[in-house]
Design a protein around this motif. Structure first.
Motif, PDB file in Angstrom:
ATOM      1  N   UNK A  13       7.628  27.693  25.623  1.00 58.48           N
ATOM      2  CA  UNK A  13       6.859  26.835  26.685  1.00 58.48           C
ATOM      3  C   UNK A  13       6.294  27.749  27.594  1.00 58.48           C
ATOM      4  N   UNK A  14       6.818  28.771  28.171  1.00 58.54           N
ATOM      5  CA  UNK A  14       6.147  29.522  29.455  1.00 58.54           C
ATOM      6  C   UNK A  14       5.050  30.268  28.566  1.00 58.54           C
ATOM      7  N   UNK A  15       5.341  30.740  27.572  1.00 56.82           N
ATOM      8  CA  UNK A  15       4.129  31.360  26.850  1.00 56.82           C
ATOM      9  C   UNK A  15       3.011  30.621  26.491  1.00 56.82           C
ATOM     10  N   UNK A  16       3.124  29.245  26.280  1.00 52.31           N
ATOM     11  CA  UNK A  16       1.852  28.566  26.014  1.00 52.31           C
ATOM     12  C   UNK A  16       1.153  28.014  27.205  1.00 52.31           C
ATOM     13  N   UNK A  17       1.994  27.857  28.179  1.00 52.15           N
ATOM     14  CA  UNK A  17       1.492  27.335  29.364  1.00 52.15           C
ATOM     15  C   UNK A  17       0.549  28.629  29.798  1.00 52.15           C
ATOM     16  N   UNK A  18       0.716  29.928  29.438  1.00 49.88           N
ATOM     17  CA  UNK A  18       0.115  30.861  29.644  1.00 49.88           C
ATOM     18  C   UNK A  18      -1.396  31.007  29.205  1.00 49.88           C
ATOM     19  N   UNK A  19      -1.565  30.047  28.202  1.00 50.88           N
ATOM     20  CA  UNK A  19      -2.765  29.915  27.567  1.00 50.88           C
ATOM     21  C   UNK A  19      -3.764  28.896  28.598  1.00 50.88           C
ATOM     22  N   UNK A  20      -3.148  28.510  29.453  1.00 53.66           N
ATOM     23  CA  UNK A  20      -3.980  27.655  30.470  1.00 53.66           C
ATOM     24  C   UNK A  20      -3.721  26.075  30.270  1.00 53.66           C
ATOM     25  N   UNK A  21      -3.558  25.342  31.283  1.00 57.84           N
ATOM     26  CA  UNK A  21      -3.525  23.824  31.331  1.00 57.84           C
ATOM     27  C   UNK A  21      -4.543  23.071  31.726  1.00 57.84           C
ATOM     28  N   UNK A  22      -5.659  23.720  32.277  1.00 55.97           N
ATOM     29  CA  UNK A  22      -6.798  22.840  32.772  1.00 55.97           C
ATOM     30  C   UNK A  22      -8.133  23.510  32.301  1.00 55.97           C
ATOM     31  N   UNK A  23      -8.493  23.250  30.923  1.00 58.15           N
ATOM     32  CA  UNK A  23      -9.605  24.030  30.401  1.00 58.15           C
ATOM     33  C   UNK A  23     -10.972  23.401  31.220  1.00 58.15           C
ATOM     34  N   UNK A  24     -10.879  22.218  31.888  1.00 62.53           N
ATOM     35  CA  UNK A  24     -11.877  21.900  32.491  1.00 62.53           C
ATOM     36  C   UNK A  24     -12.525  22.739  33.678  1.00 62.53           C
ATOM     37  N   UNK A  25     -11.641  23.504  34.407  1.00 62.94           N
ATOM     38  CA  UNK A  25     -11.998  24.658  35.470  1.00 62.94           C
ATOM     39  C   UNK A  25     -12.358  25.721  34.602  1.00 62.94           C
ATOM     40  N   UNK A  26     -11.878  26.006  33.450  1.00 62.97           N
ATOM     41  CA  UNK A  26     -12.545  27.232  32.982  1.00 62.97           C
ATOM     42  C   UNK A  26     -14.128  26.961  32.331  1.00 62.97           C
ATOM     43  N   UNK A  27     -14.316  25.819  31.765  1.00 66.03           N
ATOM     44  CA  UNK A  27     -15.569  25.509  31.640  1.00 66.03           C
ATOM     45  C   UNK A  27     -16.694  25.361  32.757  1.00 66.03           C
ATOM     46  N   UNK A  28     -16.059  24.782  33.830  1.00 65.07           N
ATOM     47  CA  UNK A  28     -16.789  25.003  35.104  1.00 65.07           C
ATOM     48  C   UNK A  28     -17.203  26.353  35.674  1.00 65.07           C
ATOM     49  N   UNK A  29     -16.277  27.341  35.425  1.00 64.43           N
ATOM     50  CA  UNK A  29     -17.038  28.502  35.748  1.00 64.43           C
ATOM     51  C   UNK A  29     -17.843  29.268  34.708  1.00 64.43           C
ATOM     52  N   UNK A  30     -17.636  28.980  33.538  1.00 67.36           N
ATOM     53  CA  UNK A  30     -18.409  29.425  32.525  1.00 67.36           C
ATOM     54  C   UNK A  30     -19.600  28.711  32.491  1.00 67.36           C
ATOM     55  N   UNK A  31     -20.007  27.557  32.763  1.00 63.85           N
ATOM     56  CA  UNK A  31     -21.182  27.062  33.248  1.00 63.85           C
ATOM     57  C   UNK A  31     -21.879  27.487  34.236  1.00 63.85           C
ATOM     58  N   UNK A  32     -21.249  27.804  35.259  1.00 64.33           N
ATOM     59  CA  UNK A  32     -21.836  28.479  36.431  1.00 64.33           C
ATOM     60  C   UNK A  32     -22.525  29.704  36.039  1.00 64.33           C
TER      61      UNK A  32
END
Length: 231
Positions: free
Chosen positions: A156-175
């Motif tokens: 569980x903990x290791x998978x959560x480390x992959x990220x739980x909110x991809x929308x914030x990552x997309x927002x930063x990359x688009x910026x």
């Protein structure tokens, strides 16, 4: 509590309430009934003025450290619109000249953390299979079912480390992509900037697919029923 109709006769009742407040200072307690006096002028249909009896009633409430519960239901006597864990419910009076009242007490539930949900977009991450392989090869000594339980719990903990909110990552990359594209549009010809723009295009595309998978999974009725403040 049932207060007498005479103002002076009620003074002993106020003294009793203050005495009870001292006795019950370390315990939860509630006072219900017909006090035969209101706190504020607006609570009485016949008159809006504030009387001496009302001043005495409010003084007793202050000394006893009591406060009105938020009122809801058939009949509103007074409400300061304050939210809270408890409230008084007023019911239709029926054949009586008084409305029945019940108090709903709501215990504040301790925070137990958010339930674990497997996010489908994790499988698109290049680290996913390596993480699962690493945990599944860990030695556990117990019955087969307990071993599986322990492995899943460790995962569980290791998978959560992959990220739980991809929308914030997309927002930063688009910026970042927009900044690079603005630079190119203004005449920058540096090969490294051109290469960066190409790299960011790829990353934004991948992240956008993860974002889409994330929201598609969140839109399921089961997730909505379990509750996640979905918008």
């Amino acid at each position: 509590v049932y207060g007498l109709c005479d103002r002076k006769a009620r003074l002993s009742l106020w003294d009793d309430l203050i005495h009870c407040a001292d006795r019950f200072r370390n315990n939860p307690w509630a006072v219900l009934g017909d006090f035969n006096v209101t706190r504020y002028g607006g609570e009485h249909s016949a008159s809006g003025r504030v009387t001496k009896a009302m001043h005495e009633f409010n003084s007793a409430i202050t000394k006893a450290e009591l406060e009105d519960l938020r009122g809801v239901g058939f009949h509103f006597t007074w409400s300061n619109m304050r939210g809270g864990d408890a409230y008084a419910m007023y019911y239709p009076p029926g054949i009586s000249d008084h409305s029945p009242i019940s108090i709903q007490m709501r215990d504040r539930q301790p925070y137990r953390g958010r339930p674990f949900k497997f996010l489908n977009f994790w499988t698109e991450d290049c680290r996913f299979l390596a993480i699962v392989k690493q945990v599944w090869e860990m030695p556990f000594s117990s019955s087969p079912l307990v071993v599986i339980h322990k492995k899943l719990k460790s995962l569980k903990g290791l998978l959560r480390g992959l990220g739980t909110r991809p929308d914030s990552k997309v927002r930063d990359l688009r910026s970042c992509l927009h900044s690079v594209q603005h630079a190119l549009n203004s005449g920058v010809t540096d090969p490294s900037v051109v290469a960066k723009e190409k790299e960011l295009r790829t990353e934004v595309g991948q992240a956008a697919r993860m974002e889409e998978a994330f929201y598609k999974q969140k839109s399921r009725i089961q997730w909505l029923k379990e509750g996640d403040s979905n918008t």
